[in-house]
Design a protein around this motif. Structure first.
Motif, short mmCIF file in Angstrom:
data_model
loop_
_atom_site.label_atom_id
_atom_site.label_comp_id
_atom_site.label_asym_id
_atom_site.label_seq_id
_atom_site.Cartn_x
_atom_site.Cartn_y
_atom_site.Cartn_z
N GLU A 260 0.83 -1.21 0.00
CA GLU A 260 0.00 0.00 0.00
C GLU A 260 0.87 1.26 0.00
O GLU A 260 0.58 2.23 -0.71
CB GLU A 260 -0.95 -0.01 1.20
N LEU A 261 1.92 1.26 0.81
CA LEU A 261 2.82 2.41 0.84
C LEU A 261 3.45 2.63 -0.53
O LEU A 261 3.59 3.77 -0.99
CB LEU A 261 3.90 2.20 1.90
N ALA A 262 3.82 1.55 -1.18
CA ALA A 262 4.50 1.67 -2.48
C ALA A 262 3.58 2.23 -3.56
O ALA A 262 4.05 2.74 -4.58
CB ALA A 262 5.04 0.31 -2.91
N LYS A 263 2.27 2.17 -3.35
CA LYS A 263 1.33 2.74 -4.31
C LYS A 263 1.31 4.27 -4.25
O LYS A 263 0.79 4.91 -5.16
CB LYS A 263 -0.08 2.21 -4.05
N ARG A 264 1.85 4.83 -3.17
CA ARG A 264 1.89 6.28 -3.02
C ARG A 264 3.17 6.82 -3.63
O ARG A 264 4.27 6.50 -3.18
CB ARG A 264 1.82 6.67 -1.54
N ASN A 265 3.03 7.64 -4.64
CA ASN A 265 4.20 8.12 -5.37
C ASN A 265 5.06 9.09 -4.59
O ASN A 265 6.17 9.41 -5.02
CB ASN A 265 3.76 8.76 -6.69
N ASN A 266 4.56 9.56 -3.44
CA ASN A 266 5.34 10.51 -2.63
C ASN A 266 6.16 9.81 -1.55
O ASN A 266 6.63 10.44 -0.62
CB ASN A 266 4.44 11.57 -2.01
N ILE A 267 6.33 8.49 -1.66
CA ILE A 267 7.11 7.73 -0.67
C ILE A 267 8.21 6.94 -1.37
O ILE A 267 7.98 6.31 -2.41
CB ILE A 267 6.23 6.73 0.11
N VAL A 268 9.41 6.98 -0.78
CA VAL A 268 10.50 6.08 -1.18
C VAL A 268 10.90 5.26 0.05
O VAL A 268 10.56 5.61 1.18
CB VAL A 268 11.71 6.86 -1.74
#
Length: 297
Positions: A205-213
């Motif tokens: 789920e986190l990886a689906k957010r483009n503002n997270i690395v």
């Protein structure tokens, strides 16, 4: 040997600073200074280091920031940038963060959320969210260092702050044994306890957010020394690499905390073995290019 940018390395002088978190670890209750850093990295071709704040007592965070800025400005070491400490629940947080909005060495702020005294969902309190949004407004990133069982809160925070860039520390604080479906021993309870399927799902789920690395770091802290092997660590590492993709992952050593289980050199060696079947380009991104781009080094 290929160059490395280490995005997560600590350094501390106990004559100057107070670190409550190391009180339980006798091997860490000493100074770790520049000479120790050089000894640790040896001949590994670590070209640049991004300093990571060490969760000091509140009244020392500004002094820590000044200390590392001064270190970065010197030419006798590889430190080039830093993530500083700060509490988004502090009444003075915006004034504090604003002091660094034009400081080229400061790349972001971290507030460690996993200590036992931090209540659940702290990062979703309205003042916290507003101040993390403010970081995005002034061009600073926020590092997520949270209990692995609460990664769904990090998902919500990222959704509430779409204009802020986030960096997920330590593979979401996964316990490798749990990811492997094995007995996690002392790590199976306490602040780092989590469910296997829950962690897998939350990372996705986190990886689906483009503002997270995602930083590939911190796994050794939850690994017994005799289990620091490619086989033991690869499931957690590969899940993060596969879900975030080659352009949104960065190497971090978490030195000297990693030395509770292995040397800096061994961590690099194990990680290189885990990723040896990936392309040279992807590995260069992991160890160097992504950090240079994401932090603007």
């Amino acid at each position: 040997m290929e160059p490395i940018i280490d995005t997560h390395l600590h350094m501390w002088d106990l004559n100057r600073f107070t670190l409550p978190e190391i009180e339980s670890y006798d091997r860490l209750k000493r100074n770790f200074l520049l000479d120790d850093v050089f000894n640790a990295i040896g001949d590994l071709n670590v070209e640049k280091i991004v300093y990571m704040e060490v969760n000091l007592i509140e009244e020392q965070k500004y002094s820590e920031a000044q200390y590392i800025i001064e270190t970065c400005e010197r030419e006798d070491n590889p430190f080039c940038a830093a993530v500083i400490g700060g509490s988004p629940l502090s009444w003075s947080f915006r004034d504090y963060a604003s002091l660094f909005r034009h400081e080229k060495r400061i790349k972001g702020v971290r507030h460690v959320l996993h200590p036992p005294e931090r209540k659940r969902a702290t990062c979703l309190e309205s003042e916290f969210v507003d101040n993390v949004r403010f970081l995005g407004e002034i061009g600073l990133r926020f590092c997520i260092c949270i209990r692995p069982s609460e990664l769904s809160d990090a998902v919500k925070l990222a959704d509430l702050c779409p204009e802020t860039s986030f960096i997920l520390d330590h593979c979401g604080n996964a316990v490798p044994a749990i990811v492997n479906g094995q007995d996690a021993g002392e790590f199976g309870s306490g602040i780092f306890a989590h469910g296997r399927d829950q962690w897998l799902r939350d990372i996705e789920e986190l990886a689906k957010r483009n503002n997270i690395v995602c930083k590939i770091s911190g796994l050794l802290f939850k690994t017994p020394p005799d289990s620091v092997t490619p086989e033991f660590l690869s499931p957690a590492i590969n899940h993060c690499l596969n879900t975030f993709g080659p352009d949104r992952v960065m190497f971090g050593s978490n030195w000297p905390v990693c030395t509770l289980s292995a040397t800096y050199e061994k961590w690099v060696s194990v990680l290189r073995e885990v990723v040896r079947d990936r392309s040279d380009e992807d590995n260069m991104k992991l160890f160097y290019r992504n950090a240079a781009r994401i932090y603007g080094l």
